[in-house]
Design an enzyme around this catalytic site. Structure first.
Site, PDB file in Angstrom:
ATOM      1  N   THR A  63       0.838  -1.194   0.000  1.00  9.53           N
ATOM      2  CA  THR A  63       0.000   0.000   0.000  1.00  9.53           C
ATOM      3  C   THR A  63       0.874   1.246   0.000  1.00  9.53           C
ATOM      4  O   THR A  63       2.099   1.167  -0.094  1.00  9.53           O
ATOM      5  CB  THR A  63      -1.036  -0.051   1.152  1.00  9.53           C
ATOM      6  OG1 THR A  63      -1.940   1.042   0.986  1.00  9.53           O
ATOM      7  CG2 THR A  63      -0.400   0.017   2.525  1.00  9.53           C
ATOM      8  N   LYS A  67       3.710   1.350  -3.720  1.00 10.64           N
ATOM      9  CA  LYS A  67       3.216   0.639  -4.908  1.00 10.64           C
ATOM     10  C   LYS A  67       4.130   0.791  -6.127  1.00 10.64           C
ATOM     11  O   LYS A  67       4.317  -0.153  -6.887  1.00 10.64           O
ATOM     12  CB  LYS A  67       1.800   1.104  -5.256  1.00 10.64           C
ATOM     13  CG  LYS A  67       0.766   0.705  -4.209  1.00 10.64           C
ATOM     14  CD  LYS A  67      -0.638   1.135  -4.610  1.00 10.64           C
ATOM     15  CE  LYS A  67      -1.643   0.809  -3.509  1.00 10.64           C
ATOM     16  NZ  LYS A  67      -3.023   1.056  -3.908  1.00 10.64           N
ATOM     17  N   ASP A 104      -6.446  -3.083  -7.769  1.00  7.22           N
ATOM     18  CA  ASP A 104      -7.256  -1.917  -7.372  1.00  7.22           C
ATOM     19  C   ASP A 104      -8.405  -1.664  -8.353  1.00  7.22           C
ATOM     20  O   ASP A 104      -9.540  -1.408  -7.948  1.00  7.22           O
ATOM     21  CB  ASP A 104      -6.376  -0.664  -7.270  1.00  7.22           C
ATOM     22  CG  ASP A 104      -5.469  -0.692  -6.043  1.00  7.22           C
ATOM     23  OD1 ASP A 104      -5.848  -1.322  -5.036  1.00  7.22           O
ATOM     24  OD2 ASP A 104      -4.381  -0.093  -6.099  1.00  7.22           O
ATOM     25  N   GLY A 133      -3.058   8.388  -8.053  1.00  5.54           N
ATOM     26  CA  GLY A 133      -2.766   6.961  -8.184  1.00  5.54           C
ATOM     27  C   GLY A 133      -4.025   6.117  -8.311  1.00  5.54           C
ATOM     28  O   GLY A 133      -4.094   5.205  -9.146  1.00  5.54           O
ATOM     29  N   ASN A 154      -9.852  17.444 -13.247  1.00 11.62           N
ATOM     30  CA  ASN A 154      -8.860  17.610 -12.193  1.00 11.62           C
ATOM     31  C   ASN A 154      -8.533  19.071 -11.981  1.00 11.62           C
ATOM     32  O   ASN A 154      -8.543  19.865 -12.927  1.00 11.62           O
ATOM     33  CB  ASN A 154      -7.576  16.833 -12.543  1.00 11.62           C
ATOM     34  CG  ASN A 154      -6.771  16.498 -11.298  1.00 11.62           C
ATOM     35  OD1 ASN A 154      -7.340  16.130 -10.277  1.00 11.62           O
ATOM     36  ND2 ASN A 154      -5.465  16.637 -11.375  1.00 11.62           N
ATOM     37  N   ARG A 155      -8.270  19.402 -10.697  1.00 16.23           N
ATOM     38  CA  ARG A 155      -7.857  20.748 -10.337  1.00 16.23           C
ATOM     39  C   ARG A 155      -6.684  21.176 -11.222  1.00 16.23           C
ATOM     40  O   ARG A 155      -6.606  22.300 -11.677  1.00 16.23           O
ATOM     41  CB  ARG A 155      -7.449  20.740  -8.854  1.00 16.23           C
ATOM     42  CG  ARG A 155      -6.931  22.019  -8.311  1.00 16.23           C
ATOM     43  CD  ARG A 155      -6.645  21.893  -6.830  1.00 16.23           C
ATOM     44  NE  ARG A 155      -5.671  20.843  -6.521  1.00 16.23           N
ATOM     45  CZ  ARG A 155      -5.287  20.505  -5.306  1.00 16.23           C
ATOM     46  NH1 ARG A 155      -5.790  21.145  -4.263  1.00 16.23           N
ATOM     47  NH2 ARG A 155      -4.416  19.556  -5.116  1.00 16.23           N
ATOM     48  N   THR A 156      -5.763  20.239 -11.428  1.00 17.06           N
ATOM     49  CA  THR A 156      -4.612  20.485 -12.299  1.00 17.06           C
ATOM     50  C   THR A 156      -4.823  19.651 -13.563  1.00 17.06           C
ATOM     51  O   THR A 156      -4.450  18.486 -13.614  1.00 17.06           O
ATOM     52  CB  THR A 156      -3.312  20.034 -11.597  1.00 17.06           C
ATOM     53  OG1 THR A 156      -3.375  20.381 -10.215  1.00 17.06           O
ATOM     54  CG2 THR A 156      -2.086  20.631 -12.232  1.00 17.06           C
TER      55      THR A 156
HETATM   56  P1  ATR Z   1      -3.993   9.045  -4.709  1.00 22.20           P
HETATM   57  O1  ATR Z   1      -2.719   8.393  -5.184  1.00 22.20           O
HETATM   58  O2  ATR Z   1      -4.480   8.511  -3.401  1.00 22.20           O
HETATM   59  O3  ATR Z   1      -5.054   9.058  -5.750  1.00 22.20           O
HETATM   60  P2  ATR Z   1      -2.840  11.676  -5.139  1.00 22.20           P
HETATM   61  O4  ATR Z   1      -1.914  11.107  -6.133  1.00 22.20           O
HETATM   62  O5  ATR Z   1      -2.280  12.579  -4.118  1.00 22.20           O
HETATM   63  O6  ATR Z   1      -3.613  10.541  -4.342  1.00 22.20           O
HETATM   64  O7  ATR Z   1      -4.034  12.390  -5.932  1.00 22.20           O
HETATM   65  C1  ATR Z   1      -4.977  13.112  -5.255  1.00 22.20           C
HETATM   66  C2  ATR Z   1      -6.013  13.652  -6.239  1.00 22.20           C
HETATM   67  O8  ATR Z   1      -6.925  14.463  -5.499  1.00 22.20           O
HETATM   68  C3  ATR Z   1      -5.450  14.559  -7.323  1.00 22.20           C
HETATM   69  O9  ATR Z   1      -6.251  14.447  -8.475  1.00 22.20           O
HETATM   70  C4  ATR Z   1      -5.591  15.936  -6.696  1.00 22.20           C
HETATM   71  O10 ATR Z   1      -5.655  17.002  -7.617  1.00 22.20           O
HETATM   72  P3  ATR Z   1      -4.290  17.657  -8.221  1.00 22.20           P
HETATM   73  O11 ATR Z   1      -3.750  16.694  -9.221  1.00 22.20           O
HETATM   74  O12 ATR Z   1      -4.753  18.933  -8.837  1.00 22.20           O
HETATM   75  O13 ATR Z   1      -3.382  17.865  -7.046  1.00 22.20           O
HETATM   76  C5  ATR Z   1      -6.921  15.796  -6.000  1.00 22.20           C
HETATM   77  N1  ATR Z   1      -7.062  16.719  -4.880  1.00 22.20           N
HETATM   78  C6  ATR Z   1      -6.488  16.639  -3.662  1.00 22.20           C
HETATM   79  N2  ATR Z   1      -6.856  17.669  -2.884  1.00 22.20           N
HETATM   80  C7  ATR Z   1      -7.693  18.451  -3.630  1.00 22.20           C
HETATM   81  C8  ATR Z   1      -8.426  19.649  -3.398  1.00 22.20           C
HETATM   82  N3  ATR Z   1      -8.381  20.287  -2.218  1.00 22.20           N
HETATM   83  N4  ATR Z   1      -9.186  20.125  -4.407  1.00 22.20           N
HETATM   84  C9  ATR Z   1      -9.254  19.511  -5.602  1.00 22.20           C
HETATM   85  N5  ATR Z   1      -8.576  18.374  -5.885  1.00 22.20           N
HETATM   86  C10 ATR Z   1      -7.825  17.837  -4.912  1.00 22.20           C
END
Ligand code: ATR
Length: 280
Positions: A63, A67, A104, A133, A154-156
């Protein structure tokens, strides 16, 4: 000989995998099997994976944050792990070598089909929130399942574009958060793959009114079981599927590979895990 399996992570104390697998070990009366927690620091992950057999483990779950390290350390992978470049399950093959797999996406799809048996992958685009991920595994699984169009909000947005490129997704498109309404139009499925909505975090705050009423809404967050997004979706008339089943279903293929019995995700197991999470 005891067949030992572990879940390795950092931190790992919160993992419910021992609870799930030890429940199945008892249920199926697997003799001399044991599933343990193994806290492994990032700098020790590759070494631990290489020496899994010396540590007396026949397999493992991997985990966060190991990974990708597990993928890079192992020399054999199944097709899904190879595509995702991430491993969550390690099994010992008949010739004694270790193989990395990734269940997953399987867990996500199995939970969705369980919770919404009427879901038709080919009907309507799937909208995913997030490009991390978890999103990688889910996007690949949705495509494999036959979803014809995937829209990743996505935010980004550049990160969503990178995900699409990296996985070679054929009919996926990246959207910024500002374009959410356009992404939701005509969709058949909405999935939150981010950690937003988890206890202690802020909620997903997108407006879902553009989502067709017959679209299914699901979340990978399971604490709380009904996230803010799922609640809003339910009140708006959508069928919703909570995220707990993904955790339970992703464990099935590993257990079967290690112990030779395909376990079932039952209501009893769900209740046991919910009680352990303090949510009954
Ligand atoms: P995981 O591997 O668990 O999926 P991660 O790689 O940290 O975690 O990805 C988190 C996701 O949640 C990303 O898509 C992130 O957006 P960004 O790519 O723009 O960073 C999104 N995310 C996390 N916090 C956020 C927030 N406050 N508002 C909008 N999107 C958020």
């Amino acid at each position: 000989m005891i067949r030992k399996v572990c879940v390795m992570g950092w931190p790992v104390a919160h993992s419910r995998s021992p609870l799930i697998h030890n429940h199945w070990i008892a249920e199926h009366r697997i003799p001399d099997a044991r599933y343990e927690l193994l806290a492994v620091k990032p700098e020790d992950a590759a070494e631990t994976i290489r020496h899994l057999h010396k540590l007396d483990f026949v397999g493992a779950n991997v985990t966060v944050p190991h990974k990708e390290t597990a993928f890079a350390t192992l020399t054999r992978h199944d097709a899904v792990a190879r595509r995702l470049k991430a491993v969550n399950t390690i099994v010992t093959l008949e010739d004694g070598t270790l193989e990395g797999r990734n269940t997953d996406g399987y867990g996500f799809i199995a939970n969705l089909k369980d919770g919404a048996p009427d879901w038709r992958p080919g009907e309507g685009p799937a909208v995913m929130l997030g490009a991390g991920g978890a999103a990688r595994a889910i996007a690949a699984a949705l495509e494999t399942e036959g979803v014809r169009e995937i829209r990743i909000v996505n935010r980004t947005p550049e990160r969503a574009e990178a995900l699409i490129r990296d996985l070679g997704l054929k009919s996926a498109k990246a959207y910024s958060t500002a374009e959410t309404t356009a992404a939701l139009g005509g969709a058949g499925l909405l999935v939150n793959t981010t950690t937003l909505g988890m206890k202690g975090e802020s909620d997903v705050d997108i407006d879902i009114s553009a989502l067709p009423r017959d679209a299914i809404v699901t979340d990978i967050v399971y604490t709380p079981l009904e996230t803010g997004l799922l609640k809003r979706a339910r009140l708006a008339g959508h069928e919703t599927v909570d995220g707990l089943g993904m955790l339970l279903h992703q464990a099935v293929p590993g257990f079967e590979a290690w112990f030779g019995v395909r376990p079932h995700v039952t209501d009893e197991l769900r209740e046991i895990v919910l009680a352990d999470l303090g949510m009954t």
